[in-house]
Design a protein around this motif. Structure first.
Motif, PDB file in Angstrom:
ATOM      1  N   ARG A  44       0.823  -1.208   0.000  1.00 40.91           N
ATOM      2  CA  ARG A  44       0.000   0.000   0.000  1.00 40.91           C
ATOM      3  C   ARG A  44       0.854   1.254   0.000  1.00 40.91           C
ATOM      4  O   ARG A  44       0.521   2.247  -0.657  1.00 40.91           O
ATOM      5  N   PHE A  45       1.968   1.213   0.729  1.00 42.38           N
ATOM      6  CA  PHE A  45       2.867   2.372   0.725  1.00 42.38           C
ATOM      7  C   PHE A  45       3.398   2.645  -0.687  1.00 42.38           C
ATOM      8  O   PHE A  45       3.402   3.795  -1.148  1.00 42.38           O
ATOM      9  N   ALA A  46       3.838   1.589  -1.357  1.00 45.96           N
ATOM     10  CA  ALA A  46       4.387   1.758  -2.711  1.00 45.96           C
ATOM     11  C   ALA A  46       3.330   2.319  -3.660  1.00 45.96           C
ATOM     12  O   ALA A  46       3.608   3.237  -4.455  1.00 45.96           O
ATOM     13  N   PHE A  47       2.102   1.799  -3.581  1.00 44.24           N
ATOM     14  CA  PHE A  47       1.066   2.281  -4.496  1.00 44.24           C
ATOM     15  C   PHE A  47       0.667   3.713  -4.166  1.00 44.24           C
ATOM     16  O   PHE A  47       0.576   4.561  -5.064  1.00 44.24           O
TER      17      PHE A  47
ATOM     18  N   GLU B 251       1.048   4.434   5.895  1.00 45.74           N
ATOM     19  CA  GLU B 251       1.659   3.127   5.632  1.00 45.74           C
ATOM     20  C   GLU B 251       3.139   3.128   5.986  1.00 45.74           C
ATOM     21  O   GLU B 251       3.663   2.132   6.486  1.00 45.74           O
ATOM     22  N   ALA B 252       3.825   4.240   5.732  1.00 46.01           N
ATOM     23  CA  ALA B 252       5.236   4.335   6.119  1.00 46.01           C
ATOM     24  C   ALA B 252       5.395   4.259   7.631  1.00 46.01           C
ATOM     25  O   ALA B 252       6.321   3.624   8.156  1.00 46.01           O
ATOM     26  N   CYS B 253       4.472   4.896   8.346  1.00 43.38           N
ATOM     27  CA  CYS B 253       4.492   4.847   9.802  1.00 43.38           C
ATOM     28  C   CYS B 253       4.323   3.413  10.294  1.00 43.38           C
ATOM     29  O   CYS B 253       5.003   2.978  11.230  1.00 43.38           O
ATOM     30  N   LYS B 254       3.435   2.656   9.664  1.00 43.12           N
ATOM     31  CA  LYS B 254       3.242   1.252  10.031  1.00 43.12           C
ATOM     32  C   LYS B 254       4.517   0.444   9.800  1.00 43.12           C
ATOM     33  O   LYS B 254       4.900  -0.397  10.626  1.00 43.12           O
ATOM     34  N   LEU B 255       5.171   0.683   8.670  1.00 41.40           N
ATOM     35  CA  LEU B 255       6.378  -0.076   8.338  1.00 41.40           C
ATOM     36  C   LEU B 255       7.449   0.101   9.410  1.00 41.40           C
ATOM     37  O   LEU B 255       8.063  -0.871   9.864  1.00 41.40           O
ATOM     38  N   PHE B 256       7.680   1.339   9.816  1.00 39.40           N
ATOM     39  CA  PHE B 256       8.710   1.581  10.824  1.00 39.40           C
ATOM     40  C   PHE B 256       8.260   1.098  12.204  1.00 39.40           C
ATOM     41  O   PHE B 256       9.100   0.765  13.049  1.00 39.40           O
ATOM     42  N   ASN B 257       6.963   1.051  12.433  1.00 41.42           N
ATOM     43  CA  ASN B 257       6.465   0.490  13.691  1.00 41.42           C
ATOM     44  C   ASN B 257       6.737  -1.002  13.747  1.00 41.42           C
ATOM     45  O   ASN B 257       7.141  -1.542  14.791  1.00 41.42           O
ATOM     46  N   TYR B 258       6.528  -1.700  12.634  1.00 39.71           N
ATOM     47  CA  TYR B 258       6.775  -3.147  12.600  1.00 39.71           C
ATOM     48  C   TYR B 258       8.261  -3.476  12.731  1.00 39.71           C
ATOM     49  O   TYR B 258       8.618  -4.534  13.236  1.00 39.71           O
ATOM     50  N   THR B 259       9.126  -2.573  12.267  1.00 37.82           N
ATOM     51  CA  THR B 259      10.571  -2.805  12.374  1.00 37.82           C
ATOM     52  C   THR B 259      11.142  -2.293  13.694  1.00 37.82           C
ATOM     53  O   THR B 259      12.354  -2.410  13.925  1.00 37.82           O
TER      54      THR B 259
END
Length: 393
Positions: A139-142, A247-255
């Motif tokens: 979703r972030f990429a799109f 979506e970027a915020c989610k990605l860094f939260n998961y990492t």
């Protein structure tokens, strides 16, 4: 019968301003206009996007999650139990205390063992962290590509900076190829989200997400069919401007990159509130409600379009409340907590079924201030007897 229904549905008085007809939107003199049948291309394109998504998640999202150190929690498998499984699937995932006691008796288990079984069974249905990461990365990429594409398409258009220009010469506004392709891609993406919705991570705002997707698809199809592409493009661009940040915020939260996640969350919140609670009502809703009928009277399509936009605004308010809850937690604890829409992984030591002021044993023996310590040999023996275990002789 079908032709009569089709003829009645597409009456000019429903979809076009007064004193206009579909004839004015016929292609002529090298000018191309939007036609409802053009949107049929979105169906095969949506299926293609589903295939692209699974390919992206498999060969880009998953390796990226491993490279960034995303690890799934170890889950203990549940022991097969037909009685408990039937209740889990048919009656509910969280039995009440009387139901739990009855199930424990039926299965010959202690109350604690039954509660542990339901916790582990619920955890089995929760998506793993790498799945969440892959979904968010797609979703972030799109959203990012769509936002950049939308800016490139609309940057030189007058209606981007002056929304009232959306109604200049309406509905006789020729269709530009770049706008058509961007519009078609957006529609295909939201259709693909509906297709994959049963397989995606289900959050607490699942119903609101479904409503949002249906409203968005209806808005895109309706605005294209009635040549409202200018105002429709502004709505799409305004939403894309904050979606990729989320979506970027989610990605860094998961990492577990907390500082980057917290900074992105603040930026996302500011962009979301400004675009959804300031720009959307003052620019989009104002121009569609007042300026769109400055030179013509209202008609059915005018009311229908504004009802859809108001539905979107209500969803904006709902999600704003969720974000405010997260901001409150952020200010109180100094870091961003989990997404309030997410489900939480339960551990065997968690006591979700009996969350009260004082921690309690599953046999209702409560620990209270001043009570005898519970970590000694006699306390452990008492707990074993209360749970149905006899001391060794």
């Amino acid at each position: 019968m079908w032709s009569s229904l089709n003829e009645w549905l597409w009456q000019e008085r429903f979809w076009l301003p007064p004193n206009n007809s579909w004839a004015v939107l016929e292609d002529r003199d090298g000018l191309v206009y939007a036609h409802p049948q053009d949107m049929l291309m979105a169906l095969p394109l949506a299926l293609a996007l589903v295939a692209v998504r699974f390919t992206f998640e498999r060969f880009i999202g998953l390796p990226l999650s491993r490279w960034l150190g995303v690890r799934n929690q170890t889950r203990r498998p549940v022991k097969p139990n037909a009685t408990l499984e039937k209740h889990f699937l048919m009656e509910g995932q969280r039995p009440t205390e009387p139901q739990m006691s009855l199930l424990a008796t039926q299965c010959g288990l202690t109350l604690r063992q039954t509660q542990h079984w339901f916790r582990r069974r619920r955890n089995q249905d929760r998506p793993c962290l790498t799945k969440k990461f892959c979904e968010a990365s797609w979703r972030f990429a799109f959203y990012l590509c769509s936002f950049i594409g939308g800016i490139s398409v609309l940057y030189h258009e007058s209606w981007l900076w002056t929304p009232v220009m959306c109604w200049d010469s309406y509905p006789q506004q020729p269709l530009k190829p770049a706008l058509y392709h961007w519009y078609l891609l957006e529609l295909s993406f939201y259709i693909s989200l509906l297709i994959t919705l049963p397989f995606d991570t289900k959050r607490k705002d699942f119903k609101e997400q479904v409503a949002h997707h249906f409203v968005t698809i209806t808005l895109i199809v309706f605005s294209y069919s009635t040549n409202l592409l200018r105002i429709g493009s502004l709505v799409l661009l305004l939403h894309d401007s904050s979606d990729y940040l989320l979506e970027a915020c989610k990605l860094f939260n998961y990492t577990h990159w907390r500082r980057v996640c917290d900074a992105l969350f603040i930026i996302f919140s500011l962009v979301f509130f400004y675009t959804r609670l300031v720009l959307f009502p003052t620019q989009i809703l104002y121009t569609t409600y007042y300026e769109s009928i400055a030179n013509s009277g209202p008609f059915f399509g005018y009311y229908f379009f504004n009802v859809l936009l108001m539905t979107l605004q209500l969803l904006h308010v709902f999600w704003s409340c969720l974000i405010l809850r997260m901001i409150y937690s952020f200010i109180k604890k100094g870091q961003m907590e989990k997404d309030v829409r997410s489900d939480v992984e339960e551990s065997d030591s968690s006591d979700g079924e009996a969350a009260q002021k004082y921690p309690q044993l599953k046999n209702r023996a409560a620990h209270r201030p001043g009570a005898a310590p519970t970590d000694g040999p006699r306390s452990r023996a008492a707990r074993r007897m209360a749970n149905g275990h006899t001391p060794a002789t």
